[in-house]
Design a protein around this motif. Structure first.
Motif, PDB file in Angstrom:
ATOM      1  N   TYR A 231      25.038  52.759  41.997  1.00 36.10           N
ATOM      2  CA  TYR A 231      25.682  51.894  41.014  1.00 36.10           C
ATOM      3  C   TYR A 231      27.207  52.037  41.071  1.00 36.10           C
ATOM      4  O   TYR A 231      27.940  51.068  40.883  1.00 36.10           O
ATOM      5  N   ALA A 232      27.692  53.254  41.308  1.00 32.90           N
ATOM      6  CA  ALA A 232      29.134  53.467  41.460  1.00 32.90           C
ATOM      7  C   ALA A 232      29.647  52.733  42.686  1.00 32.90           C
ATOM      8  O   ALA A 232      30.722  52.111  42.662  1.00 32.90           O
ATOM      9  N   LEU A 233      28.884  52.798  43.764  1.00 34.50           N
ATOM     10  CA  LEU A 233      29.267  52.121  45.005  1.00 34.50           C
ATOM     11  C   LEU A 233      29.357  50.618  44.789  1.00 34.50           C
ATOM     12  O   LEU A 233      30.310  49.959  45.231  1.00 34.50           O
ATOM     13  N   LYS A 234      28.384  50.068  44.077  1.00 29.77           N
ATOM     14  CA  LYS A 234      28.367  48.622  43.836  1.00 29.77           C
ATOM     15  C   LYS A 234      29.547  48.206  42.957  1.00 29.77           C
ATOM     16  O   LYS A 234      30.210  47.197  43.224  1.00 29.77           O
ATOM     17  N   ALA A 235      29.820  48.977  41.908  1.00 27.78           N
ATOM     18  CA  ALA A 235      30.923  48.644  40.998  1.00 27.78           C
ATOM     19  C   ALA A 235      32.254  48.666  41.738  1.00 27.78           C
ATOM     20  O   ALA A 235      33.098  47.774  41.560  1.00 27.78           O
ATOM     21  N   ALA A 236      32.459  49.681  42.574  1.00 28.48           N
ATOM     22  CA  ALA A 236      33.710  49.780  43.331  1.00 28.48           C
ATOM     23  C   ALA A 236      33.826  48.654  44.351  1.00 28.48           C
ATOM     24  O   ALA A 236      34.899  48.058  44.520  1.00 28.48           O
TER      25      ALA A 236
ATOM     26  N   THR B  43      26.439  46.247  36.604  1.00 31.21           N
ATOM     27  CA  THR B  43      27.785  45.656  36.657  1.00 31.21           C
ATOM     28  C   THR B  43      27.748  44.357  37.452  1.00 31.21           C
ATOM     29  O   THR B  43      26.802  44.087  38.196  1.00 31.21           O
ATOM     30  N   ASN B  44      28.796  43.571  37.288  1.00 34.74           N
ATOM     31  CA  ASN B  44      28.949  42.383  38.120  1.00 34.74           C
ATOM     32  C   ASN B  44      30.334  42.408  38.757  1.00 34.74           C
ATOM     33  O   ASN B  44      31.057  43.392  38.637  1.00 34.74           O
TER      34      ASN B  44
ATOM     35  N   THR C  20      36.395  49.281  35.510  1.00 35.25           N
ATOM     36  CA  THR C  20      35.751  50.526  35.933  1.00 35.25           C
ATOM     37  C   THR C  20      36.428  51.793  35.434  1.00 35.25           C
ATOM     38  O   THR C  20      36.008  52.887  35.807  1.00 35.25           O
ATOM     39  N   ASN C  21      37.473  51.670  34.618  1.00 38.82           N
ATOM     40  CA  ASN C  21      38.077  52.888  34.078  1.00 38.82           C
ATOM     41  C   ASN C  21      38.794  52.594  32.764  1.00 38.82           C
ATOM     42  O   ASN C  21      39.023  51.429  32.406  1.00 38.82           O
TER      43      ASN C  21
END
Length: 446
Positions: free
Chosen positions: A137-142, A374-375, A380-381
């Motif tokens: 999920y972190a990879l996708k958001a970034a 996320t989309n 993200t921060n």
């Protein structure tokens, strides 16, 4: 310092197939001439050669010259690809530094890329988040932020706000020739505020995807909390004994359940105690509960629900924003007839000692999955969230000013403050302190 030519090792230090050294600045072409003897290198072409010092060979390398502004930093750049050994790589870097260059600070290449408008701050942060991503999920958001659609949307908002500001300014300068349509402005400002508010409201999902979700494991002493933590981590992290109160402080570890990063906190057993150290541990446990989104309330199947358990539940039930899963541990012990749970929460039976926890992991995923979806337009921060909030507040004041019939200069002030907030988001209005704080968390060489 911004005009120095910088150099750094961009690959991880260690033994590997290839190492990468990166150089950026106006001394790059002179360095190429000094080391490789080529006066006018062709950009984007891979060259082969030797790195020598005092006619002694250091390494056999390939290298590429990137002419500014068509480079990552917007400056002349050089990337050298050598054999991946620690000593040989450091010897090449030391040779480069001896030519009058400076070793780069953490994130300084990306910082220069932002300052030279090769990318905005949102994309730069996305690159760092992509590098450090340790969940799907972190990879996708970034990756979504790197694609640039969020930046494109923010820039569209800024254009609309600039257009409003410009029209108000023309009306202020030529009041007899132009008349501002305040109703049209209200529609535009309301639409922008609505879109920004959607970003703001969904920011926590992006932040949770990148930073992880806190989950507290709570229960009475000896219920098996530390054993459960070890089982979830698939390793022995917490000390496990039969002595109540063994865990005297909170232990935090990260784990990945089906692509969700979870910051799991094993808390000290919550009970009344005269032990000073254990009492501090209990206080920290209560703080961990307060900060967590999900609570695993561990009960001991061998004892049934005791007064200790009821006291703990009384402490956690008041947190209405928390998800609670009741975990009956030591379920391999047959004790069904005397185990009655008086609370209405999801119940999962496990045996942490034998590693029978799959049903619990499934339930944890079900409870948390909606918090990390996320989309392509997700913040993200906290920095990004705060900048958007600043813009929303200023737009709200501008809308209120129009509705109250305030003067155009007052409305103009709030519209410009909204633009400032969005500029902070993308990095167009930056300070050295802001950039240093952001890029100080980047890798050296990135």
């Amino acid at each position: 310092m911004i005009f120095d030519t910088i150099a750094a090792i961009s690959s991880p230090l260690g033994t590997g197939a290839i190492s990468v050294i990166r150089i950026s600045g106006d001394k790059t072409k002179k360095l190429i001439e000094d080391i490789f003897g080529i006066n006018n290198p062709e950009p984007k072409k891979m060259y082969y050669g030797w790195v020598k010092e005092n006619n002694e060979i250091i390494d056999e390398v390939t290298w590429v010259y990137h002419k500014g502004p068509r480079s990552y930093t917007g400056e002349d750049m050089l990337e050298i690809f050598g054999h991946g050994g620690i000593l040989v790589t450091k010897k090449i870097l030391n040779l480069i530094i001896s030519k009058g260059l400076r070793e780069a600070l953490p994130g300084e290449f990306s910082k220069r890329a932002v300052m030279n408008k090769k990318m905005d701050l949102v994309k730069a942060e996305a690159i760092n988040e992509l590098i450090h991503a340790n969940s799907d999920y972190a990879l996708k958001a970034a990756a979504n932020q790197m694609e640039g659609k969020l930046s494109e949307q923010i820039n569209n908002f800024k254009k609309e706000l600039f257009n409003i500001a410009a029209r108000i300014e023309v009306e202020m300068d030529y009041p007899e020739d132009f008349e501002v349509d305040n109703f049209e402005f209200l529609n535009s400002l309301n639409n922008i505020r609505e879109e920004l508010y959607y970003l703001y409201e969904n920011a926590d999902n992006g932040i949770s995807a990148i930073e992880g979700i806190k989950m507290a494991i709570v229960g009475k002493p000896n219920a098996g909390k530390s054993t459960l933590l070890n089982a979830l981590l698939r390793k022995d992290r917490a000390i496990v004994t039969d002595i109540p109160g063994t865990t005297r402080d909170t232990i935090e570890e990260s784990l990945n359940i089906r692509g969700i990063l979870i910051r799991t906190i094993d808390t000290a057993g919550i009970r009344e105690t005269e032990d000073v150290v254990e009492k501090i541990g209990v206080e920290r446990s209560l703080k961990a509960i307060e900060e967590s989104k999900l609570i695993l309330f561990v009960l001991d199947n061998s004892t049934g629900v005791e007064d200790y358990d009821i006291e703990i539940y009384e402490k956690i039930k008041h947190y209405n924003d928390k998800e609670i899963i009741i975990v009956i541990n030591k379920s391999d012990i047959n004790n069904e007839d005397k185990f009655d749970i008086p609370w209405n929460h999801d119940v999962v039976k496990i045996s942490a000692a034998t590693g029978r926890i799959k049903e619990l992991e499934d339930k944890i995923f079900d409870k948390l999955k909606d918090s990390v979806i996320t989309n392509e337009l997700t913040l993200t921060n906290e920095r990004q969230k705060n900048a958007v909030k600043k813009a929303i507040d200023s737009i709200s004041k501008a809308i209120e000013g129009i509705q109250l019939g305030l003067t155009n200069d007052a409305i103009m002030f709030d519209v410009r403050k909204a633009i400032e907030g969005l500029n902070e988001l993308t990095g167009e209005d930056y300070t050295e302190t802001l950039l240093d704080n952001i890029f100080g968390n980047f890798c050296v060489g990135k």
